[in-house]
Design an enzyme around this catalytic site. Structure first.
Site, PDB file in Angstrom:
ATOM      1  N   SER A  57      17.863 -30.316 -31.704  1.00 26.12           N
ATOM      2  CA  SER A  57      18.719 -29.149 -31.876  1.00 26.12           C
ATOM      3  C   SER A  57      19.662 -29.007 -30.671  1.00 26.12           C
ATOM      4  O   SER A  57      20.277 -29.991 -30.258  1.00 26.12           O
ATOM      5  CB  SER A  57      17.847 -27.905 -32.082  1.00 26.12           C
ATOM      6  OG  SER A  57      18.599 -26.811 -32.526  1.00 26.12           O
ATOM      7  N   ASP A 175      17.098 -29.318 -38.802  1.00 23.74           N
ATOM      8  CA  ASP A 175      16.761 -28.997 -37.412  1.00 23.74           C
ATOM      9  C   ASP A 175      15.575 -29.814 -36.885  1.00 23.74           C
ATOM     10  O   ASP A 175      14.449 -29.691 -37.356  1.00 23.74           O
ATOM     11  CB  ASP A 175      16.438 -27.506 -37.352  1.00 23.74           C
ATOM     12  CG  ASP A 175      16.058 -27.014 -35.975  1.00 23.74           C
ATOM     13  OD1 ASP A 175      16.205 -27.770 -34.996  1.00 23.74           O
ATOM     14  OD2 ASP A 175      15.615 -25.860 -35.876  1.00 23.74           O
TER      15      ASP A 175
END
Length: 304
Positions: A57, A175
């Site tokens: 991320s 993610d």
């Protein structure tokens, strides 16, 4: 010797054998803390001190700017480029966080990541992605020939807040923080003997601090996502709790493989856009890293 001296020795050699990994946690706008810490490493001339840089991320984006010698520019991205409603808008429920704006406008054009400098860096960048269908982790190197911007888009594809699944090699990814919020294990699997870990959460954080309403809302917004994604949002992660306990234990009981920089209190959350709070949090990260560099360091191979 202290940690700063050890890393300076690592930066002065081309031999990667004893060099640690740099592991960077994500967390949306909390990443301003970690990029502040990486800017302190950059100021200290330690960009070449690491065998590999691993992130998921926002941690992967911050790691990329650090390896490219652009950590300070990366810090300004949070404060100047992302602190507005074009990027984060809670009323835009179909896309609270506009990751496309981050990648296509900011990383490519407004504050462009120097891909040539990143490629020339002695350490490779490893980005962790989560397979949107299976929940499996995938680690992608910046030297694998993929479009790095698409890799970064995928690892930043927050369920509920962005909710797209990004295609790569015929599969779709989300993610990387779902499967590896702090990718220490991936760093060791890459061959690093030890790791400097930069957190964006305090050691005392528990996922159930989010409260039942926020968990419920997150699950509602994560429309179309697989059950494992909603499970990750709805309940505390035992894997993450175990990792925090492991890092705390290693901080107190040498010999240790990890050195962790973490805020005592994180003054913002993943969607904060107040520029003053972001600036103060970046400075907190810088100060915490400077303090860590002054700590006594015994390389794990000498201690065993």
């Amino acid at each position: 010797m202290d940690l700063g001296e050890f890393l300076s020795q690592c930066a002065g050699t081309d031999d990667p054998t004893g060099k640690p990994a740099l592991v960077v946690q994500g967390g949306g706008m909390r990443g301003v803390y970690s990029i502040g810490a990486l800017a302190a490493l950059e100021d200290a001339g330690l960009r070449q001190a690491f065998r590999v840089v691993v992130g998921s991320s926002a941690g992967a984006i911050n790691g990329a700017y650090f390896l490219a010698g652009q950590a300070k520019a990366g810090m300004r991205i949070y404060i100047d480029r992302l602190s507005h409603r074009q990027f984060i808008n809670p009323r835009r429920l179909w896309r609270v966080v506009d990751v496309d704006h981050l990648v296509d406008d900011v990383l490519r054009r407004l504050s462009p990541l120097d891909l040539d400098a990143l490629e020339a860096a002695p350490a490779e960048l490893l980005t962790v992605l989560t397979d949107a269908a299976t929940g499996a982790a995938r680690v992608v190197s910046n030297r694998d020939g993929h479009d790095l911007f698409e890799v970064l888009r995928a690892t930043a594809a927050l369920p509920a807040l962005y909710n797209k699944r990004v295609p790569l090699d015929g599969r779709r990814y989300i993610d990387g923080g779902i499967v590896a919020p702090v990718p220490v294990d991936q760093a060791f699997q890459a061959g690093a003997p030890s790791a400097l870990v930069v957190m964006t959460r305090a050691f005392g954080f528990q996922q159930d601090d989010l409260g039942p309403f926020m968990r419920w809302l997150g699950c509602r917004l994560a429309w179309g996502q697989k059950p494992f994604v909603k499970e990750n949002i709805a309940r505390p992660s035992p894997h993450y709790a175990a990792l925090l306990a492991r890092l705390r234990d290693e901080a107190l009981n040498p010999p240790r493989r990890t050195w962790t920089v973490a805020p005592q209190v994180m003054p913002l959350d993943r969607t904060t856009i107040d520029a003053e709070v972001l600036t103060a949090t970046a400075e907190l990260g810088r100060a915490d890293m400077v303090a860590m560099l002054a700590q006594e360091y015994e390389p794990v191979m000498d201690a065993l």
